[in-house]
Design a protein around this motif. Structure first.
Motif, mmCIF file in Angstrom:
data_model
loop_
_atom_site.group_PDB
_atom_site.id
_atom_site.type_symbol
_atom_site.label_atom_id
_atom_site.label_comp_id
_atom_site.label_asym_id
_atom_site.label_seq_id
_atom_site.Cartn_x
_atom_site.Cartn_y
_atom_site.Cartn_z
ATOM 1 N N VAL A 59 -3.572 4.587 3.881
ATOM 2 C CA VAL A 59 -2.860 3.305 3.946
ATOM 3 C C VAL A 59 -3.455 2.441 5.060
ATOM 4 O O VAL A 59 -3.775 1.270 4.845
ATOM 5 C CB VAL A 59 -1.344 3.531 4.190
ATOM 6 N N SER B 190 -7.031 1.177 4.255
ATOM 7 C CA SER B 190 -6.993 0.107 3.257
ATOM 8 C C SER B 190 -6.512 -1.207 3.868
ATOM 9 O O SER B 190 -7.101 -2.265 3.631
ATOM 10 C CB SER B 190 -6.078 0.527 2.110
ATOM 11 N N GLU C 91 -0.022 4.569 -2.231
ATOM 12 C CA GLU C 91 -0.798 5.555 -1.471
ATOM 13 C C GLU C 91 0.140 6.428 -0.642
ATOM 14 O O GLU C 91 1.045 5.923 0.014
ATOM 15 C CB GLU C 91 -1.787 4.823 -0.555
ATOM 16 N N LYS D 285 0.821 -1.219 0.000
ATOM 17 C CA LYS D 285 0.000 0.000 0.000
ATOM 18 C C LYS D 285 0.849 1.261 0.000
ATOM 19 O O LYS D 285 0.472 2.255 -0.632
ATOM 20 C CB LYS D 285 -0.934 0.020 1.216
#
Length: 168
Positions: free
Chosen positions: A150, A153, A144, A140
């Motif tokens: 982050v 997610s 991102e 991630k």
């Protein structure tokens, strides 16, 4: 006649005899000899069980040692070089493997992220989840920039696994 084989109070088997070959009844001497035999057989069976337990424990120790080495290899070997800043990190698990994790996360040349995580439990399961976090986090961070995005997610990805395993 039956002779219980016991280790202490724990039954481990039975010797069952029906008749002597000669057809005579069992004598006190026969019964004493058979009792001694059943005690010795129970001791031998117990010893065999202990040997199997020892083998299993040795295999588990070997597997934990492999897991410990993998865990150590996945931690950052060298912190990134940042001007006017000195970074260091060290992880010493309480057990052979632990569920703690740290990492230095760089994105481009201007930003640095630090991750310090503690999955509950000092066992192999916790260590596996810590490194599932590591994989998800590193993936991630590549795509991102915002730390909050982050974390959101990763939380979506890992929540069900963490919930099912009763880990934090």
């Amino acid at each position: 006649t039956c002779f219980p084989m016991k280790m202490g109070k724990t039954p481990v088997g039975i010797i069952n005899l029906t008749d002597k070959k000669s057809g005579e009844p069992f004598s006190k001497s026969d019964l004493k000899w058979l009792t001694t035999l059943s005690d010795q057989m129970a001791s031998y069976m117990h010893l065999c069980d202990l040997v199997e337990q020892l083998k299993s424990a040795e295999q588990a120790r070997g597997q934990l040692e492999v897991a410990r080495k993998i865990q150590q290899r996945l931690l950052p070997r060298h912190p990134p070089s940042i001007a006017n800043m000195e970074l260091a990190g060290c992880l010493i698990p309480a057990e052979r493997v632990g569920a703690d994790y740290y990492d230095f996360l760089t994105s481009g040349t201007t930003s640095l992220g630090l991750c310090i995580a503690d999955v509950s439990g000092h066992n192999l399961g916790g260590a596996l989840l810590a490194f599932a976090l590591r994989s998800a986090l590193r993936t991630k961070v590549e795509t991102e920039q915002k730390p909050s995005a982050v974390i959101r997610s990763i939380n979506r990805v890992l929540f069900s696994d963490l919930f099912q395993s009763e880990q934090f």
